[in-house]
Write a protein that holds these residues in place. Structure first.
Motif, PDB file in Angstrom:
ATOM      1  N   VAL A 248       1.045  -1.051   0.599  1.00  0.00           N
ATOM      2  CA  VAL A 248       0.113   0.191  -0.297  1.00  0.00           C
ATOM      3  C   VAL A 248       1.249   1.215  -0.234  1.00  0.00           C
ATOM      4  N   ARG A 249       0.711   2.781  -0.464  1.00  0.00           N
ATOM      5  CA  ARG A 249       1.438   3.656  -0.964  1.00  0.00           C
ATOM      6  C   ARG A 249       1.290   4.332   0.407  1.00  0.00           C
ATOM      7  N   GLY A 250       1.805   5.415   0.788  1.00  0.00           N
ATOM      8  CA  GLY A 250       1.583   5.863   2.157  1.00  0.00           C
ATOM      9  C   GLY A 250       0.887   7.000   1.877  1.00  0.00           C
ATOM     10  N   LEU A 251       0.531   7.660   0.682  1.00  0.00           N
ATOM     11  CA  LEU A 251      -0.165   8.525   0.081  1.00  0.00           C
ATOM     12  C   LEU A 251      -1.990   8.226  -0.296  1.00  0.00           C
ATOM     13  N   ASP A 252      -3.189   9.156  -0.306  1.00  0.00           N
ATOM     14  CA  ASP A 252      -4.067   8.957   0.526  1.00  0.00           C
ATOM     15  C   ASP A 252      -4.554   8.708  -1.337  1.00  0.00           C
ATOM     16  N   TYR A 253      -3.900   9.475  -2.655  1.00  0.00           N
ATOM     17  CA  TYR A 253      -5.004   9.700  -3.509  1.00  0.00           C
ATOM     18  C   TYR A 253      -3.928   8.912  -4.162  1.00  0.00           C
ATOM     19  N   TYR A 254      -3.633   7.447  -4.235  1.00  0.00           N
ATOM     20  CA  TYR A 254      -3.612   6.484  -4.902  1.00  0.00           C
ATOM     21  C   TYR A 254      -4.813   5.645  -4.710  1.00  0.00           C
ATOM     22  N   SER A 255      -5.880   4.979  -6.279  1.00  0.00           N
ATOM     23  CA  SER A 255      -6.199   3.766  -6.180  1.00  0.00           C
ATOM     24  C   SER A 255      -5.995   3.532  -7.769  1.00  0.00           C
ATOM     25  N   ARG A 256      -6.270   1.909  -7.197  1.00  0.00           N
ATOM     26  CA  ARG A 256      -6.295   0.611  -8.222  1.00  0.00           C
ATOM     27  C   ARG A 256      -4.331   0.461  -8.953  1.00  0.00           C
ATOM     28  N   THR A 257      -3.757   0.904  -9.415  1.00  0.00           N
ATOM     29  CA  THR A 257      -2.011  -0.009  -9.946  1.00  0.00           C
ATOM     30  C   THR A 257      -1.386   0.806  -8.780  1.00  0.00           C
ATOM     31  N   ALA A 258      -0.795  -0.263  -7.805  1.00  0.00           N
ATOM     32  CA  ALA A 258       0.171   0.892  -7.209  1.00  0.00           C
ATOM     33  C   ALA A 258       2.040   0.246  -7.274  1.00  0.00           C
ATOM     34  N   PHE A 259       2.738   0.453  -7.290  1.00  0.00           N
ATOM     35  CA  PHE A 259       4.056  -0.264  -7.878  1.00  0.00           C
ATOM     36  C   PHE A 259       4.992   0.875  -7.030  1.00  0.00           C
ATOM     37  N   GLU A 260       6.369  -0.305  -6.762  1.00  0.00           N
ATOM     38  CA  GLU A 260       7.256   0.067  -5.855  1.00  0.00           C
ATOM     39  C   GLU A 260       8.785  -0.725  -6.642  1.00  0.00           C
ATOM     40  N   LEU A 261       9.091   0.581  -6.744  1.00  0.00           N
ATOM     41  CA  LEU A 261      10.977  -0.109  -7.407  1.00  0.00           C
ATOM     42  C   LEU A 261      12.247  -0.443  -5.774  1.00  0.00           C
ATOM     43  N   GLU A 262      12.084  -1.033  -5.862  1.00  0.00           N
ATOM     44  CA  GLU A 262      13.316  -1.981  -4.841  1.00  0.00           C
ATOM     45  C   GLU A 262      14.498  -1.731  -5.101  1.00  0.00           C
ATOM     46  N   SER A 263      15.709  -1.834  -4.273  1.00  0.00           N
ATOM     47  CA  SER A 263      16.372  -1.744  -4.973  1.00  0.00           C
ATOM     48  C   SER A 263      17.650  -2.138  -3.056  1.00  0.00           C
ATOM     49  N   PRO A 264      18.671  -3.413  -3.212  1.00  0.00           N
ATOM     50  CA  PRO A 264      19.016  -3.639  -1.908  1.00  0.00           C
ATOM     51  C   PRO A 264      20.385  -3.147  -1.951  1.00  0.00           C
ATOM     52  N   ASP A 265      20.998  -2.118  -1.820  1.00  0.00           N
ATOM     53  CA  ASP A 265      21.943  -1.065  -2.286  1.00  0.00           C
ATOM     54  C   ASP A 265      21.606  -0.433  -1.265  1.00  0.00           C
ATOM     55  N   LEU A 266      20.289   0.638  -0.843  1.00  0.00           N
ATOM     56  CA  LEU A 266      20.098   1.456  -0.621  1.00  0.00           C
ATOM     57  C   LEU A 266      19.885   1.434   1.621  1.00  0.00           C
ATOM     58  N   GLY A 267      19.802   0.588   1.881  1.00  0.00           N
ATOM     59  CA  GLY A 267      19.741   0.867   3.237  1.00  0.00           C
ATOM     60  C   GLY A 267      18.193   0.508   4.001  1.00  0.00           C
ATOM     61  N   ALA A 268      18.584   0.954   4.559  1.00  0.00           N
ATOM     62  CA  ALA A 268      17.184   0.744   5.349  1.00  0.00           C
ATOM     63  C   ALA A 268      15.879   2.061   4.675  1.00  0.00           C
ATOM     64  N   GLN A 269      16.048   2.773   4.086  1.00  0.00           N
ATOM     65  CA  GLN A 269      15.295   3.306   2.688  1.00  0.00           C
ATOM     66  C   GLN A 269      15.306   2.753   1.357  1.00  0.00           C
ATOM     67  N   SER A 270      14.780   2.157   0.699  1.00  0.00           N
ATOM     68  CA  SER A 270      14.870   0.689  -0.046  1.00  0.00           C
ATOM     69  C   SER A 270      14.200   1.273  -0.909  1.00  0.00           C
ATOM     70  N   ALA A 271      13.397   1.952  -1.051  1.00  0.00           N
ATOM     71  CA  ALA A 271      12.738   1.822  -2.552  1.00  0.00           C
ATOM     72  C   ALA A 271      13.019   3.362  -3.430  1.00  0.00           C
ATOM     73  N   LEU A 272      13.618   3.329  -4.278  1.00  0.00           N
ATOM     74  CA  LEU A 272      14.063   3.801  -5.167  1.00  0.00           C
ATOM     75  C   LEU A 272      13.302   4.911  -6.294  1.00  0.00           C
ATOM     76  N   GLY A 273      11.668   3.730  -5.923  1.00  0.00           N
ATOM     77  CA  GLY A 273      11.076   4.664  -6.478  1.00  0.00           C
ATOM     78  C   GLY A 273       9.865   3.977  -6.279  1.00  0.00           C
ATOM     79  N   GLY A 274       8.519   5.015  -6.631  1.00  0.00           N
ATOM     80  CA  GLY A 274       7.458   4.354  -6.712  1.00  0.00           C
ATOM     81  C   GLY A 274       5.941   4.841  -7.395  1.00  0.00           C
TER      82      GLY A 274
END
Length: 413
Positions: A248-274
């Motif tokens: 689930v994403r942290g902003l209320d405006y999302y509906s239907r499709t949600a996605f996130e791109l993760e990288s193992p190289d970022l430390g605790a903040q693992s999302a490159l984008g979403g």
RNA sequence: GUGACCGUAGCUCAGGUGGUUAGAGCGCCAGGUUGUGGCCCUGGAGGUCGGGGGUUCAAGUCCCCUCGGUCACCCCA
């Protein structure tokens, strides 16, 4: 306050931006630039009052009777601009991208800064699954352009406006018997925003999640069909993804499709984008009729972290074409003018500005990776010619002042 | 907001249990090469030890406060 943009160097930053713009142009996106200051109301309504971003992470102030925030993200501002400037009147789907600073009042840590930079796209005016798939495709293309392929694309659907309340109720029913086992924050969330419990990192809570109801089972038929189509399109493009029923994403405006791109190289903040689809945002920020839209946002600093971890070489400080070395006051004066002449002729020219010794000037030329030096002293002033030294081979060629630009034109690569 | 760790030269860091002129490497400057860089050798400059207060004959070192940084929680880009 330090700047993460500063840390990586301007040349690297510009190179990354140029690559980004190149990829985005290939997908036929055009850039929008929106103000850094936005009305607080826009951000609060767009992102949602109960979200962490709005409730505790905004740099906000009041002036006169207006409340302003330094934008914490750029999707709501882009939607505002779209509506305010009647971009819908241009006809067709608007495909927009942005690169710029955002601000969130958090404790900084690796991959998370108070001032950071986001790039992202918004595809506004289509509810077609291909808009979703193309948004994801362009995001993946960006990282591929940098050679970053060790990433994980996670995908889910949030359903329509009615799906979430249904799911919320089911989650609350499921967790209620375990209320005592939940952390304090999760307990308050159980009442306010139970979806947020889903991305908990607490081990005990994660085991509870194993049997929790899945969002997909509460999603309306149309959204499910849309989701199936998005997945099919991604498969057609050969884009690998994993379905994550708890994404689930942290902003209320999302509906239907949600996605996130993760990288193992970022430390605790693992999302490159979403990102995801946000068909409800336009009405929330004041549109009379709903405008379907989908987009993603990525962190520039996280991109840099990933590039660093993958040892992608980025350009350093640019080198001059030639370094002018001057000996003595008369030569310094002549060389200062010579620099101007060569610059007018289009060359990148460096020279000493501190009246230093020849040795120091040569060393400086070497440090700056200048391929050529021109050495000018009293003798050269007499003869109106000077040795041009090839710094790699050490060879020197006497060249008349009048012929310097031609010589450099033929030898500078 | 909470927690852990860290602030010593431009940079990266070393400085057991307090002890006299605070060190190294890299970088910088100069000389060796009276007008020629990179490699090498020699020398030099550069430090309010984050800041304030305290304990002590004596504090970079111990105590308190404070500021800043890093990472983590949380959250997300």
């Amino acid at each position: 306050m330090s700047s993460s943009a500063f840390a990586y160097g301007t040349a690297a930053w510009q190179h990354v931006e140029a690559t980004l713009r190149d990829v985005l142009a290939r997908f036929n996106f055009s850039e929008v630039r929106t103000p850094i200051l936005e009305p607080t109301e826009l951000i609060a309504r767009g992102i949602g009052q109960l979200t962490d971003i709005v409730s505790k992470e905004m740099f906000a102030f009041t002036r006169g009777d207006t409340n302003y925030v330094m934008r914490p993200e750029i999707t709501a501002p882009v939607m505002r601009a779209y509506l305010q400037h009647h971009l819908d009147q241009r006809g067709g789907v608007q495909k927009l991208y942005y690169i710029g600073p955002c601000f969130r009042a958090e404790e900084p840590q690796k991959g998370r800064y108070r001032q950071f930079h986001q790039f992202g796209v918004e595809v506004i005016g289509s509810d077609d699954a291909r808009a979703d798939a193309e948004t994801i495709a362009v995001m993946m293309a960006v990282y591929k352009a940098f050679g970053l392929t060790n990433t994980t694309l996670r995908l889910n659907t949030l359903g329509d406006a009615e799906s979430r309340p249904r799911y919320k109720a089911a989650l609350q029913a499921y967790f209620e018997p375990y209320r005592q086992d939940l952390s304090e924050t999760s307990r308050t969330r159980l009442d306010t925003n139970p979806l947020r419990i889903l991305d908990t990192k607490d081990e005990r809570e994660r085991t509870l999640l194993a049997d929790a109801p899945h969002l997909i089972d509460f999603v309306d038929a149309e959204s499910r069909a849309h989701y199936e189509e998005v997945k099919q399109l991604l498969n057609d493009l050969g884009l690998v993804f994993v379905e994550d029923p708890f994404l689930v994403r942290g902003l209320d405006y999302y509906s239907r499709t949600a996605f996130e791109l993760e990288s193992p190289d970022l430390g605790a903040q693992s999302a490159l984008g979403g990102g995801g689809r946000y068909d409800l945002l336009s009405v929330e920020v004041g549109s009379k009729k709903p405008v379907p839209a989908v987009g993603f946002a990525s962190g520039m600093e996280r991109l840099f972290l990933a590039l660093e971890a993958n040892e992608v070489t980025l350009p350093g400080t640019p080198s001059p074409d030639v370094f002018l070395v001057a000996l003595g006051d008369r030569a310094r004066r002549r060389v200062f003018r010579m620099a101007q002449e060569l610059r007018d002729a289009g060359f990148k020219v460096a020279l000493d500005l501190r009246g230093r010794s020849m040795k120091a000037q040569m060393r400086e030329a070497n440090r700056q990776n200048a391929p050529f030096t021109i050495i000018v002293g009293d003798n050269e002033l007499e003869q109106a010619q000077a040795p041009v030294k090839n710094m790699e081979t050490g060879e020197q060629t006497e060249v008349a002042f009048a012929d310097l630009r031609n010589y450099l034109r033929d030898h500078v690569t």
